[in-house]
Design an enzyme around this catalytic site. Sequence first.
Site, short mmCIF file in Angstrom:
data_model
loop_
_atom_site.label_atom_id
_atom_site.label_comp_id
_atom_site.label_asym_id
_atom_site.label_seq_id
_atom_site.Cartn_x
_atom_site.Cartn_y
_atom_site.Cartn_z
N ASP A 403 29.41 44.10 35.51
CA ASP A 403 28.07 44.40 36.02
C ASP A 403 28.08 44.83 37.48
O ASP A 403 29.03 44.55 38.22
CB ASP A 403 27.16 43.17 35.87
CG ASP A 403 27.73 41.95 36.57
OD1 ASP A 403 28.96 41.73 36.47
OD2 ASP A 403 26.97 41.23 37.25
N GLU A 404 27.02 45.51 37.86
CA GLU A 404 26.65 45.75 39.25
C GLU A 404 27.78 46.31 40.12
O GLU A 404 28.23 45.67 41.06
CB GLU A 404 26.09 44.47 39.87
CG GLU A 404 24.83 44.04 39.17
CD GLU A 404 24.20 42.80 39.78
OE1 GLU A 404 22.99 42.84 40.03
OE2 GLU A 404 24.91 41.81 39.99
N VAL A 405 28.20 47.51 39.77
CA VAL A 405 29.16 48.22 40.60
C VAL A 405 28.43 49.45 41.12
O VAL A 405 28.31 50.45 40.41
CB VAL A 405 30.40 48.64 39.78
CG1 VAL A 405 31.42 49.30 40.69
CG2 VAL A 405 31.00 47.43 39.07
#
Length: 630
Positions: A403-405
């Site tokens: 997640d969340e890159v």
Amino acid sequence: MDVRTDPAPDRPAPRRRRALAAAAVVVGLAAATAVTLAVTSDGAADGSGTTLGLVPMPVSLEQDGGDPFVLEPTTRVVTVVDADVAGDVRAAVTGVGETLGEQLAPATGFDLARADGPSAAVDGDAGDGDTVEVSADDLDVVPGSITLRLVGDAAGWDPNGPLTDPAAERYALAATSDGVTIEAATPAGLFRGTQTLLQLLPAPVAATSEQPAPAGGWTVPAVRVEDQPRYAYRAVGLDVARRFYPVEDVLRLIDQAASYKFDVLRLHLADDQGWRIAIDGMPELTEIGARTQSGFAPGTNDTGEDWYYTAEDYARIVDHAARRFVTVVPEIDGPGHTLAAQSAIGALRCDGTPAEPYSGFDVGNPMICSSDENMPAVRDYLHGVVTALADMTPGPYLHLGGDEVPDPPDGWYENYTEAANAEVVAAGKTVIGWHEWAQSETLPPGTLVEYWGVGGRNRAGIGTQVETDEVGYMRDAVDKGADVVMMPPDRTYLDMRYDDWSTYGLQWAGFVDLEQAYDWDPATELTSPLDDSLVAVPADRVVGVEAALWSDRTYQNGVLALPDSTDDFVPVQQYMDYLLYPRLPAVAEVAWTPQAQRDYATFVPRLVQHAARWDAQQIGWNRVTDVDWP
Ligand code: TNX
């Protein structure tokens, strides 16, 4: 001490998807996970099973008004298996009997005798474990006993197999004044039945110390239950990376989750703020990576305890879970959320210098350097971590995060996912990833993708020009063969505040009050609410649900301000109890009970009866004001 002064947390709204792949709009849903048992949960005295207070509500429940069974010190717990049943299955059934005895002992003070049943009590015709019919109608009740009877030989059952078959947990329970019998085709099914039995006993049975017998005694109402879960994968997630939870707290959570029939514990073992699991051959990961927590910089560990699990700690967690037929899913997030690893292993950075240990509160920090040139170092890291973790983990799954890159350079994300997938497959495990993981060029067979998009932001756009990337990832996941676990944060993130009065918790996904946690359908979460022909994930690809307790800000008023000192942090048990109760049982019922039998109006009167059980267990639950507690 000082803590970082990061801005208050908010998560970026998902970007709009570039183009909508028209072909991916799946029309015409198959029915949700088939539940083959009769839907007759209204045989109870008041027409809805309310008085029994079972959560999750079983598929079928009948009361005939007969006299109750009374548990006495002389009651025996009898386990019955056929002669040809394999030793490990036999041992697992015996274990279910032992665990039930252990669960009954503290409150009742009874040290119940256990016995392996006389084969005379077993029908001679028990067949192959895959096809047995389990019915509450013809259960042999052994007088004065709680009988746990394995039907068939459970030959196809593997305690560490993939969680794909809801029928594997089917059980039937019959209680009469003579005795109680639970039948199932697997040890797991028998265990789920025992958790129903515990809820049929008076609330003080949940107490951790001896209680006087309630008026009438330790009674089990005369009842017939037939039951099986809607979804085979029913997870609780715990973020032990941002905040470290000592082993005892994890074991306590396993007990609580198992009592509501969850069967998976996902442990978020690594993030920016900490690395929490000893990896054989890579001691720097914990030596350096475990010195921080969110809000706790290096040097603030005055507890005298390490902020990570040793191999022995982890084995204790896995064993405790296995006794309750809960599969532990370890998660090592990446390629983002990895500053702890990057602080320990400089080679994970493009310039080769280790990151500063991170104890702040931000997400979206720099990813592992997954350029083509640096992939040999990344592969080394992934190989070491994945093989060690696979060795320690009996369950079939390894969770790789993803997640969340924010804005990864071209190809970096795919380089990482490809290498990580290959390591997991080589280690003989099945991949799980967050919805972003679906960007991986391919997904190995059996992959599960967990959807963590906010329904309130994503649902209306499904199948339209404004469909979000998050929904698009889920289309990709399905196209690439993955099955789906639903964990929309506006429903199942138990780190969200309930309401304005909540003293801790976040609110980036909005408030999650009890009704919000309960009143949704995983099967249609990714079907347009405006046009049910617009389907991003067909119902038959949804195999599970997860309730997640993240730990980004485990201090008072975390959503409003940064902490002034570590004194602002609440003890982990207080944090867990307040946020999990009463919402955890709500998500449990979402995952277990067929949608047609779920109704918030009938859930609440059952749930409120559990308050006395939580008190008996000394759970610091949140007395939310939208419910009339007794
Ligand atoms: C989103 S769920 C995250 C976590 C946070 C959580 C806080 C997910 C894949 N990422 O990193 O802890 O929100 O609610």
